[in-house]
Design a protein around this motif. Structure first.
Motif, PDB file in Angstrom:
ATOM      1  N   UNK A   1       0.898  -1.216   0.051  1.00 41.97           N
ATOM      2  CA  UNK A   1      -0.016   0.022   0.046  1.00 41.97           C
ATOM      3  C   UNK A   1       0.897   1.297  -0.010  1.00 41.97           C
ATOM      4  N   UNK A   2       0.565   2.261  -0.687  1.00 37.42           N
ATOM      5  CA  UNK A   2       1.202   3.608  -0.572  1.00 37.42           C
ATOM      6  C   UNK A   2       0.918   4.365   0.415  1.00 37.42           C
ATOM      7  N   UNK A   3      -0.467   4.078   1.007  1.00 35.39           N
ATOM      8  CA  UNK A   3      -0.932   4.771   2.237  1.00 35.39           C
ATOM      9  C   UNK A   3      -1.526   4.028   3.100  1.00 35.39           C
ATOM     10  N   UNK A   4      -1.524   4.142   4.417  1.00 32.75           N
ATOM     11  CA  UNK A   4      -2.331   3.634   5.480  1.00 32.75           C
ATOM     12  C   UNK A   4      -3.410   4.746   5.903  1.00 32.75           C
ATOM     13  N   UNK A   5      -4.582   4.331   6.100  1.00 30.11           N
ATOM     14  CA  UNK A   5      -5.203   5.702   6.641  1.00 30.11           C
ATOM     15  C   UNK A   5      -5.969   5.028   7.847  1.00 30.11           C
ATOM     16  N   UNK A   6      -5.626   5.629   9.136  1.00 29.14           N
ATOM     17  CA  UNK A   6      -5.872   5.151  10.170  1.00 29.14           C
ATOM     18  C   UNK A   6      -6.907   6.302  10.741  1.00 29.14           C
ATOM     19  N   UNK A   7      -7.881   5.357  11.436  1.00 33.70           N
ATOM     20  CA  UNK A   7      -9.062   6.261  11.984  1.00 33.70           C
ATOM     21  C   UNK A   7      -9.432   5.593  13.417  1.00 33.70           C
ATOM     22  N   UNK A   8      -9.263   6.188  14.559  1.00 36.58           N
ATOM     23  CA  UNK A   8      -9.569   5.613  15.732  1.00 36.58           C
ATOM     24  C   UNK A   8     -10.510   6.804  16.541  1.00 36.58           C
TER      25      UNK A   8
ATOM     26  N   UNK B   1     -11.191  13.788  11.136  1.00 36.42           N
ATOM     27  CA  UNK B   1     -10.065  13.748  10.264  1.00 36.42           C
ATOM     28  C   UNK B   1      -9.518  12.161  10.196  1.00 36.42           C
ATOM     29  N   UNK B   2      -8.589  12.103   9.644  1.00 39.05           N
ATOM     30  CA  UNK B   2      -7.873  10.787   9.307  1.00 39.05           C
ATOM     31  C   UNK B   2      -6.182  11.173   9.686  1.00 39.05           C
ATOM     32  N   UNK B   3      -5.577   9.892  10.340  1.00 46.60           N
ATOM     33  CA  UNK B   3      -3.982   9.791  10.352  1.00 46.60           C
ATOM     34  C   UNK B   3      -3.466   9.219   8.933  1.00 46.60           C
ATOM     35  N   UNK B   4      -2.901   9.844   8.107  1.00 46.02           N
ATOM     36  CA  UNK B   4      -2.456   9.181   6.912  1.00 46.02           C
ATOM     37  C   UNK B   4      -0.927   9.055   7.128  1.00 46.02           C
ATOM     38  N   UNK B   5      -0.489   7.578   6.979  1.00 46.37           N
ATOM     39  CA  UNK B   5       0.687   7.268   7.149  1.00 46.37           C
ATOM     40  C   UNK B   5       1.257   6.978   5.591  1.00 46.37           C
ATOM     41  N   UNK B   6       2.287   7.389   5.179  1.00 45.77           N
ATOM     42  CA  UNK B   6       3.046   7.034   3.986  1.00 45.77           C
ATOM     43  C   UNK B   6       3.835   5.896   4.320  1.00 45.77           C
ATOM     44  N   UNK B   7       3.677   4.886   3.651  1.00 46.59           N
ATOM     45  CA  UNK B   7       4.218   3.646   4.072  1.00 46.59           C
ATOM     46  C   UNK B   7       5.702   3.501   3.671  1.00 46.59           C
ATOM     47  N   UNK B   8       6.063   4.563   2.830  1.00 47.90           N
ATOM     48  CA  UNK B   8       7.351   4.365   2.210  1.00 47.90           C
ATOM     49  C   UNK B   8       8.291   5.009   3.268  1.00 47.90           C
ATOM     50  N   UNK B   9       7.901   6.353   3.505  1.00 52.65           N
ATOM     51  CA  UNK B   9       8.712   7.201   4.016  1.00 52.65           C
ATOM     52  C   UNK B   9       8.344   7.242   5.536  1.00 52.65           C
ATOM     53  N   UNK B  10       7.183   6.618   5.943  1.00 51.33           N
ATOM     54  CA  UNK B  10       6.718   6.524   7.359  1.00 51.33           C
ATOM     55  C   UNK B  10       6.186   7.834   7.912  1.00 51.33           C
ATOM     56  N   UNK B  11       6.214   8.882   6.985  1.00 46.86           N
ATOM     57  CA  UNK B  11       5.603  10.456   7.306  1.00 46.86           C
ATOM     58  C   UNK B  11       4.155  10.176   7.771  1.00 46.86           C
ATOM     59  N   UNK B  12       3.679  10.885   8.875  1.00 49.17           N
ATOM     60  CA  UNK B  12       2.411  10.609   8.936  1.00 49.17           C
ATOM     61  C   UNK B  12       1.739  12.178   9.182  1.00 49.17           C
ATOM     62  N   UNK B  13       0.474  12.185   8.810  1.00 48.35           N
ATOM     63  CA  UNK B  13      -0.077  13.775   8.797  1.00 48.35           C
ATOM     64  C   UNK B  13      -1.505  13.243   8.920  1.00 48.35           C
ATOM     65  N   UNK B  14      -2.139  14.440   9.429  1.00 47.06           N
ATOM     66  CA  UNK B  14      -3.502  14.541   9.609  1.00 47.06           C
ATOM     67  C   UNK B  14      -4.358  15.384   8.687  1.00 47.06           C
ATOM     68  N   UNK B  15      -5.304  14.683   8.013  1.00 50.45           N
ATOM     69  CA  UNK B  15      -6.140  15.284   6.966  1.00 50.45           C
ATOM     70  C   UNK B  15      -7.480  15.294   7.256  1.00 50.45           C
TER      71      UNK B  15
END
Ligand code: AMP
Length: 426
Positions: A373-380, A388-402
């Protein structure tokens, strides 16, 4: 444990991408030549194959899956041309248009001895052209196949061509072969001795080394061509040269099926581990088949290529897929929201998998990783509160809120959707 029938293979998702790539490439290529798809049944009356392919051919005599059901004698198709020609006659296509250009793709069945590149269920892609007798269309068809192979990254090949003439030439050649082989018949293999009576042309096709040696001095069909056949052949060679096609004249090329007239061709790939199975494509003219089937005199030409063999030569197709967005909802209220958001992403053409297992984020991330996956979209809980969602870039491991609102367009812009584009690595 049940196993698949010998010589018949499952195609699992990890290899299906290369099949999709082949199918898309083939259909878009032949559509450039104005061919249109036809789909005929997998099962036909056995008599069709006996009459059109020939009773004394290996395909009909030894390899066909034939059976009787409700009083009908039926066979699973061993090739595509006979059924396609049957459909052309049955639907009176010739009375509706002077020229018909059809293509097909699909499984074929022959009970051959399985080997690398030789299966009992295999797949062919082919074209049939009805209504044009000229050598220009023979060469256009050969060039169509050549250009297609180049697109697939296959360039090291020889195109074997021959003419077996029509009507009278065939009769005379047959007699010339009988005259040549009869005095040495006891030296021929058992199969070829039988062929001498039934179908002497097939001796030239024999895989037996001694048969091949004896055939090397046999009369040459090109010397016996009658005027019309000779003109056709000479023009064909002229056009092949004009297009700089890598062809070799192979007077031993007769091909295994009886229906051919005049032009025959085969594409044989060089430098592969396919061994004797190095013919990727075979074809030729069959100007008598339509009238044999009860239709009007209609010239025709066609080819079929073996998809398994082509994919084996291509070896590795690197397929750039539409990137995957992986949803990891952490509780049941997040799960419902996830389905809603997933719908929106898919509407924009994004590929989405939703993890419905619940439970641990760690295992969801593991699967996202395994699926590349390119992104993992986490919702808790927190994400639900803040919309919002927490969007994790699976390659860079950067995480942001969108925000939920911005997520679809954000991802659509991010992903360069170059799916369908493949790089062929030789
Ligand atoms: P044919 O219909 O025998 O002229 O075959 C046309 C093409 O289909 C061949 O050049 C092969 O590429 C492929 N082909 C034929 N028979 C088989 C088989 N048993 N297994 C895999 N490919 C085959």
């Amino acid at each position: 444990m049940h196993r698949a029938v010998r010589g018949m293979n499952d195609l699992l998702p990890n290899e299906i991408q290369s099949w999709h790539y082949f199918e898309k490439s083939f259909t878009s290529h032949v559509e450039l030549y104005n061919f249109h798809e036809v789909r005929t049944p997998l099962i036909e009356h056995t008599a069709l194959f006996k009459h059109e392919i020939g009773e004394n051919t290996d395909v009909v005599e030894k390899e066909m899956y034939a059976f009787e059901r409700h009083g009908d004698f039926l066979a699973v198709r061993p090739e595509g041309t006979a059924g396609t020609a049957r459909a052309y006659v049955e639907h009176s296509i010739g009375s509706k248009e002077p020229i018909t250009r059809w293509y097909y793709l699909g499984p074929m069945f022959r009970g051959e001895r399985p080997a690398k590149g030789r299966y009992r269920q295999f797949h062919q892609a082919g074209c049939e052209l009805f209504g044009d007798s000229g050598p220009l269309c023979d060469v256009e068809m050969i060039d169509l196949v050549y250009q297609f192979f180049l697109k697939m990254g296959i360039s090291k090949m020889n195109i074997h061509v021959n003419s077996i003439g029509s009507g009278h030439t065939r009769q005379r050649y047959r007699q010339a072969l009988v005259d040549y082989f009869t005095p040495i018949r006891h030296e021929l293999s058992e199969d070829s001795q039988r062929r001498l009576e039934l179908n002497p042309l097939r001796i030239l096709d024999s895989k037996n080394v001694r048969d091949q040696e004896l055939s090397s001095q046999a009369p040459n069909i090109l010397d016996l061509l009658e005027e019309d056949d000779k003109n056709h052949w000479q023009l064909l060679v002229h056009f092949l040269k004009k297009l700089n096609l890598p062809f070799v004249i192979d007077t031993k090329l007769v091909r295994g099926l009886d229906y051919y007239t005049r032009t025959l061709f085969e594409f044989r790939v060089l430098d592969t581990d396919l061994g004797a199975q190095n013919t990727l494509c075979g074809g030729g003219r069959y100007d008598k088949m339509i009238s044999n089937l009860g239709g009007p005199e209609t010239p025709a030409i066609g080819f079929a290529m073996g998809i398994e063999r082509i994919l084996q030569v291509m070896k590795k197709v690197e397929y750039k897929e539409n990137p995957l967005c992986y949803f990891a909802p952490l509780d049941s209220s997040a799960q419902a929201k996830t389905l809603e958001l997933a719908r929106k992403l898919r509407d924009l053409g994004l590929r989405v998998e939703v993890d419905g297992r619940g439970g641990k984020l760690k295992s969801m991330l593991k699967r996202a990783d395994a699926q590349k996956a390119k992104w993992c979209i986490m919702i808790g809980e927190t994400e639900m509160e803040k919309e919002i969602v927490s969007l994790k870039n699976m390659k860079t491991h950067d995480q942001e809120e969108i925000s939920w609102k911005n997520l679809p367009t954000y991802l659509a812009n991010q992903s360069k959707m170059d799916h369908g584009q493949a790089a062929c690595l030789e």
